[in-house]
Enzyme design. Structure first.
Site, PDB file in Angstrom:
ATOM      1  N   ASP A 223      -4.966   2.184  -4.089  1.00 11.48           N
ATOM      2  CA  ASP A 223      -3.499   2.195  -4.083  1.00 11.48           C
ATOM      3  C   ASP A 223      -2.953   0.965  -3.364  1.00 11.48           C
ATOM      4  OD1 ASP A 223      -4.602   3.328  -1.696  1.00 11.48           O
ATOM      5  OD2 ASP A 223      -2.617   4.036  -1.134  1.00 11.48           O
TER       6      ASP A 223
ATOM      7  N   ASN B 231      -3.326  13.067  -4.460  1.00 12.98           N
ATOM      8  CA  ASN B 231      -4.547  13.550  -5.111  1.00 12.98           C
ATOM      9  C   ASN B 231      -4.957  14.928  -4.586  1.00 12.98           C
ATOM     10  OD1 ASN B 231      -4.909  11.280  -6.756  1.00 12.98           O
ATOM     11  ND2 ASN B 231      -6.034  10.182  -5.171  1.00 12.98           N
TER      12      ASN B 231
ATOM     13  N   ASP C 283       0.844  -1.188   0.000  1.00  9.63           N
ATOM     14  CA  ASP C 283       0.000   0.000   0.000  1.00  9.63           C
ATOM     15  C   ASP C 283       0.887   1.249   0.000  1.00  9.63           C
ATOM     16  OD1 ASP C 283      -3.004   0.943   0.719  1.00  9.63           O
ATOM     17  OD2 ASP C 283      -1.575   2.200   1.789  1.00  9.63           O
TER      18      ASP C 283
ATOM     19  N   ASP D 129      -2.915   9.268 -10.660  1.00 10.57           N
ATOM     20  CA  ASP D 129      -2.898   8.182 -11.651  1.00 10.57           C
ATOM     21  C   ASP D 129      -1.479   7.939 -12.168  1.00 10.57           C
ATOM     22  OD1 ASP D 129      -5.613   8.025 -11.331  1.00 10.57           O
ATOM     23  OD2 ASP D 129      -6.113   8.987 -13.243  1.00 10.57           O
TER      24      ASP D 129
END
Length: 223
Positions: free
Chosen positions: A103, A68, A60, A77
């Site tokens: 993620d 973001n 992770d 992305d």
């Protein structure tokens, strides 16, 4: 065949998706376990590896939401694609890398050695930590990751005690142990030797991770 491949592939990262695990990998691991025998120093030798196992890793990206929030979802992305590329380069051609969700990624190392899992996990963690992720405006950022891992089967003596999906759940517990304590670490789970792996103990390991630690059913592998 092309449509089938598309249905098993994550459209953004080009990694395999959860459906690939359900349709392909889960039956494969069931077949692997069905052929597994209790531990023996003279059995299960394949290509120089004694009693080979699968390595299961849940990875992770730490504080991914900040990417973001700070730079926008397009930059997020881009980071996911670069991160996926790192994972693919770290494994062999017949191992599996799956985008597990958001993620979070699942890595399956096939027919490897249990002693190799921690060193692989640390090499991957350090590779991510040292990578500069390049965003669309040529800005570079650093990211880290946390990793939870187990061997499959978890028990050489009782190879059918946990199925692959349950082993992933235990690796996920190890991942969240890492994220709740330090982050940017690798945490493995190993069963204590000579424990009585009955239904009660198995349920505790699956559903009550802290209790499994306090009851001395499992050992955490970490620095």
């Amino acid at each position: 065949a092309s449509l089938k491949e598309i249905s098993l592939t994550d459209s953004m990262t080009r990694l395999k998706n959860r459906r690939f695990f359900t349709d392909v990998l889960e039956p494969e691991t069931k077949n692997f376990i069905s052929r597994s025998l209790p531990y023996s120093p003279t059995k299960n030798r394949r290509k120089g590896t004694q009693n080979p196992i699968y390595g299961i890793f849940i990875v992770d990206i730490d504080h991914f939401k900040k990417v973001n929030d700070t730079f926008g979802h397009n930059s997020g992305d881009i980071v996911l694609k670069q991160f996926s590329s790192i994972l693919i380069k770290m494994v062999r051609f017949d191992d599996h890398v799956i985008r597990w969700g958001g993620d979070e990624f699942l890595i399956i190392l096939k027919r490897t050695d249990k002693q190799f899992l921690y060193s692989f996990s640390e090499r991957l963690r350090k590779k991510v930590e040292s990578t500069k992720f390049r965003l669309a405006n040529d800005k570079e950022i650093s990211k880290a990751c946390s990793i939870g891992f187990v061997s499959f089967p978890l028990s050489a003596e009782f190879p059918k005690a946990f199925n692959c999906e349950q082993a992933i759940t235990i690796a996920d517990h190890a991942l969240y142990y890492a994220k709740n304590h330090v982050r940017n670490i690798s945490v493995g789970v190993s069963l204590k030797e000579n424990i009585k792996l009955d239904e009660t103990v198995s349920k505790i390991i699956l559903n009550s991770f802290d209790k499994a630690i306090s009851e001395n059913y499992i050992t955490l592998i970490l620095k």
